[in-house]
Design an enzyme around this catalytic site. Structure first.
Site, PDB file in Angstrom:
ATOM      1  N   ARG A 120     -28.706  40.125 -51.259  1.00  0.00           N
ATOM      2  CA  ARG A 120     -27.871  39.790 -49.626  1.00  0.00           C
ATOM      3  C   ARG A 120     -27.536  37.783 -50.418  1.00  0.00           C
ATOM      4  O   ARG A 120     -28.025  36.959 -49.764  1.00  0.00           O
ATOM      5  CB  ARG A 120     -29.243  39.248 -48.581  1.00  0.00           C
ATOM      6  N   LYS A 142     -13.550  32.077 -53.767  1.00  0.00           N
ATOM      7  CA  LYS A 142     -13.539  33.457 -52.887  1.00  0.00           C
ATOM      8  C   LYS A 142     -13.528  34.323 -53.736  1.00  0.00           C
ATOM      9  O   LYS A 142     -13.650  34.479 -55.283  1.00  0.00           O
ATOM     10  CB  LYS A 142     -11.609  33.226 -52.893  1.00  0.00           C
ATOM     11  N   GLU A 184      -0.075  27.570 -61.460  1.00  0.00           N
ATOM     12  CA  GLU A 184      -1.194  27.194 -60.288  1.00  0.00           C
ATOM     13  C   GLU A 184      -0.728  25.318 -60.882  1.00  0.00           C
ATOM     14  O   GLU A 184      -1.578  24.890 -59.445  1.00  0.00           O
ATOM     15  CB  GLU A 184      -1.921  28.069 -60.434  1.00  0.00           C
ATOM     16  N   LYS A 226      -7.924  20.275 -55.999  1.00  0.00           N
ATOM     17  CA  LYS A 226      -8.659  22.143 -55.384  1.00  0.00           C
ATOM     18  C   LYS A 226      -9.806  21.945 -54.597  1.00  0.00           C
ATOM     19  O   LYS A 226     -10.182  22.417 -53.679  1.00  0.00           O
ATOM     20  CB  LYS A 226      -8.927  23.246 -55.878  1.00  0.00           C
ATOM     21  N   GLU A 236     -10.181  28.797 -45.149  1.00  0.00           N
ATOM     22  CA  GLU A 236      -8.865  29.028 -44.799  1.00  0.00           C
ATOM     23  C   GLU A 236      -9.162  29.293 -43.272  1.00  0.00           C
ATOM     24  O   GLU A 236      -8.501  29.819 -42.971  1.00  0.00           O
ATOM     25  CB  GLU A 236      -9.040  29.411 -45.585  1.00  0.00           C
ATOM     26  N   ARG A 241      -6.299  25.067 -46.341  1.00  0.00           N
ATOM     27  CA  ARG A 241      -5.821  25.477 -47.604  1.00  0.00           C
ATOM     28  C   ARG A 241      -5.639  26.585 -47.432  1.00  0.00           C
ATOM     29  O   ARG A 241      -4.636  27.350 -49.052  1.00  0.00           O
ATOM     30  CB  ARG A 241      -7.845  26.173 -47.808  1.00  0.00           C
ATOM     31  N   ASN A 245      -1.000  28.400 -51.176  1.00  0.00           N
ATOM     32  CA  ASN A 245      -0.457  30.083 -51.012  1.00  0.00           C
ATOM     33  C   ASN A 245       0.895  29.608 -51.566  1.00  0.00           C
ATOM     34  O   ASN A 245       1.384  30.414 -51.112  1.00  0.00           O
ATOM     35  CB  ASN A 245      -1.042  30.834 -49.957  1.00  0.00           C
ATOM     36  N   HIS A 248       3.170  32.240 -53.417  1.00  0.00           N
ATOM     37  CA  HIS A 248       2.471  33.120 -53.077  1.00  0.00           C
ATOM     38  C   HIS A 248       3.110  34.611 -52.159  1.00  0.00           C
ATOM     39  O   HIS A 248       2.763  35.376 -52.061  1.00  0.00           O
ATOM     40  CB  HIS A 248       0.953  33.427 -52.537  1.00  0.00           C
ATOM     41  N   HIS A 252       4.482  37.821 -53.988  1.00  0.00           N
ATOM     42  CA  HIS A 252       3.466  38.474 -54.054  1.00  0.00           C
ATOM     43  C   HIS A 252       4.320  40.092 -54.009  1.00  0.00           C
ATOM     44  O   HIS A 252       4.674  40.831 -53.854  1.00  0.00           O
ATOM     45  CB  HIS A 252       2.738  38.413 -52.518  1.00  0.00           C
ATOM     46  N   HIS A 266       0.626  36.924 -62.743  1.00  0.00           N
ATOM     47  CA  HIS A 266       0.240  36.658 -61.328  1.00  0.00           C
ATOM     48  C   HIS A 266       1.174  35.080 -60.940  1.00  0.00           C
ATOM     49  O   HIS A 266       1.307  34.792 -60.323  1.00  0.00           O
ATOM     50  CB  HIS A 266      -0.815  36.270 -60.796  1.00  0.00           C
TER      51      HIS A 266
HETATM   52  N1  GLY Z   1      -6.430  31.152 -54.813  1.00  0.00           N
HETATM   53  C1  GLY Z   1      -6.080  30.293 -53.744  1.00  0.00           C
HETATM   54  C2  GLY Z   1      -7.648  30.112 -52.890  1.00  0.00           C
HETATM   55  O1  GLY Z   1      -8.619  29.599 -53.618  1.00  0.00           O
HETATM   56  O2  GLY Z   1      -7.122  29.151 -51.615  1.00  0.00           O
END
Ligand code: GLY
Length: 366
Positions: A120, A142, A184, A226, A236, A241, A245, A248, A252, A266
């Site tokens: 957990r 993430k 990025e 970041k 998010e 946040r 993107n 993206h 994508h 990517h």
């Molecule tokens: N890579 C996008 C984020 O971490 O929200």
């Protein structure tokens, strides 16, 4: 050493950035280990870094078994997750222990998720070895694996206990991957920092050519950006946040068209996607055309794709829009797009008409 705090209340941690830090990792991690072993999860691509990390842990008296995972996106799977968690349990990992993720985004995402669910939730440390993972995926929590239905569809928010970034590991990174990660970096300038975009225009080529000072500066600046954005919207939920993107949604569709393969990395898709997002914004009178031209020119200057043709995508507008419909960010049939009022002025628009996107894509050179 540059230390960037990620302020998330009880889940706060530091990102430590210093050339040569890998060789000092043992000293830095000793207080976290508290005499307990720290398993390392890595892939075969990072063998020289692994050697240095192991020596450093040995010297600090930290025991470390190494678990090697096959390199590549395929490892973000249920099968690999199962074998990794089984192995960590065999090693006797306890809740208060920390597992080290040494590698790029795949290793970080996989180990992050494995430790999110093991007993957990136990601790983990990110030691990212690609530019992309240093400036983006290792920070912010993430984590996850891919599903049959798409990438990153199974996962959890699970913050690391510390992130150690050694810019020197980039010296052995293939230049194509370095460039893809650089997309990025530039993204942070495009989002809300026009001065940083200008810095990239001036120093991007030197950074890619190996200028150590430029690399460290860009990594620290990106990590600060970041950390700030994640600190404002960890899960998010507010839309803040989501700005990360940028590029993206268009990107994508291009990645999907390229089959999520080495045909288009990517970061390359994100570069082309940013150019398309600015092009779309300019075409709709939202942003000065000269800003869209600047974005495309910078990608071209550093050898990143700045549109469909440069990305080698010949698919029709209909096919690309179809890929967008399957984007995981779609909600109630509507896809949120990141658009721009100018460089450094990105915003989330949930009302973009897919017909407008289709018309725009239809006239892009292929
Ligand atoms: N890579 C996008 C984020 O971490 O929200």
């Amino acid at each position: 050493m540059t230390i960037v705090p990620v302020a998330l209340g009880a889940r706060s941690y530091d990102v430590m950035i210093e050339a040569g830090l890998l060789a000092r990792a043992g000293d830095v991690l000793a207080p976290l280990s508290r005499g307990r072993p720290m398993p390392i999860v890595a892939d075969a691509n990072v063998a020289p870094h692994l050697q240095r990390l192991r020596s450093s842990l040995d010297a600090a008296g930290i025991q470390s078994e190494t678990i090697i995972i096959p390199a590549g996106e395929k490892s973000k799977s249920w099968a690999t997750l199962e074998s990794l968690t089984d192995r960590l349990l065999e090693l006797g990992v306890e809740r208060g222990d920390h597992v080290i993720a040494l590698g790029g985004g795949v290793i970080g995402d996989l180990v992050g998720f494995a430790t999110a669910i093991l007993k957990r939730g136990c601790g983990f440390v990110q030691i990212p070895t690609t530019l992309l993972s240093q400036v983006d995926s290792s920070v912010g929590g993430k984590t996850g694996i891919n599903a049959r239905a798409g990438k990153n569809l199974i996962g959890a928010f699970h913050q690391p206990k510390v992130v150690l970034i050694d810019p020197r590991v980039l010296d052995t990174l293939p230049v194509r991957e370095l460039r893809a990660g650089y997309a990025e970096v530039v993204k942070y300038g495009l989002i809300d920092d026009a001065d940083f975009f200008s810095w990239c225009e001036e120093h991007g080529a030197a950074l890619l050519a190996g200028d150590a000072e430029a690399r460290t500066y860009a990594i620290a600046h990106s990590v600060r950006a970041k950390a700030r954005i994640v600190g404002e919207d960890e899960f998010e939920t507010t839309g803040r946040r989501a700005l990360l993107n940028l590029g993206h949604t268009f990107g994508h569709a291009l990645e999907a068209e390229a089959g999520f393969s080495d045909r288009l990395l990517h970061g390359e898709a994100v570069a082309a996607g940013c150019a398309l997002a600015f092009g779309f914004s300019a075409a709709h009178g939202l942003c000065p055309m000269q800003d869209a031209v600047r974005v495309a020119a910078h990608w071209q200057a550093v050898g990143l794709p700045n549109g469909l043709a440069a990305a080698g995508i010949t698919a029709s507008a209909e096919q690309l829009v179809e890929h967008m419909r399957h984007d995981k960010k779609a909600s109630g049939g509507q896809i949120p797009f990141l658009l721009a009022r100018g460089i450094g002025q990105t915003y989330l628009d949930k009302q973009v008409s897919l017909e407008d996107v289709r018309s725009f894509l239809a006239i892009q050179p292929r």
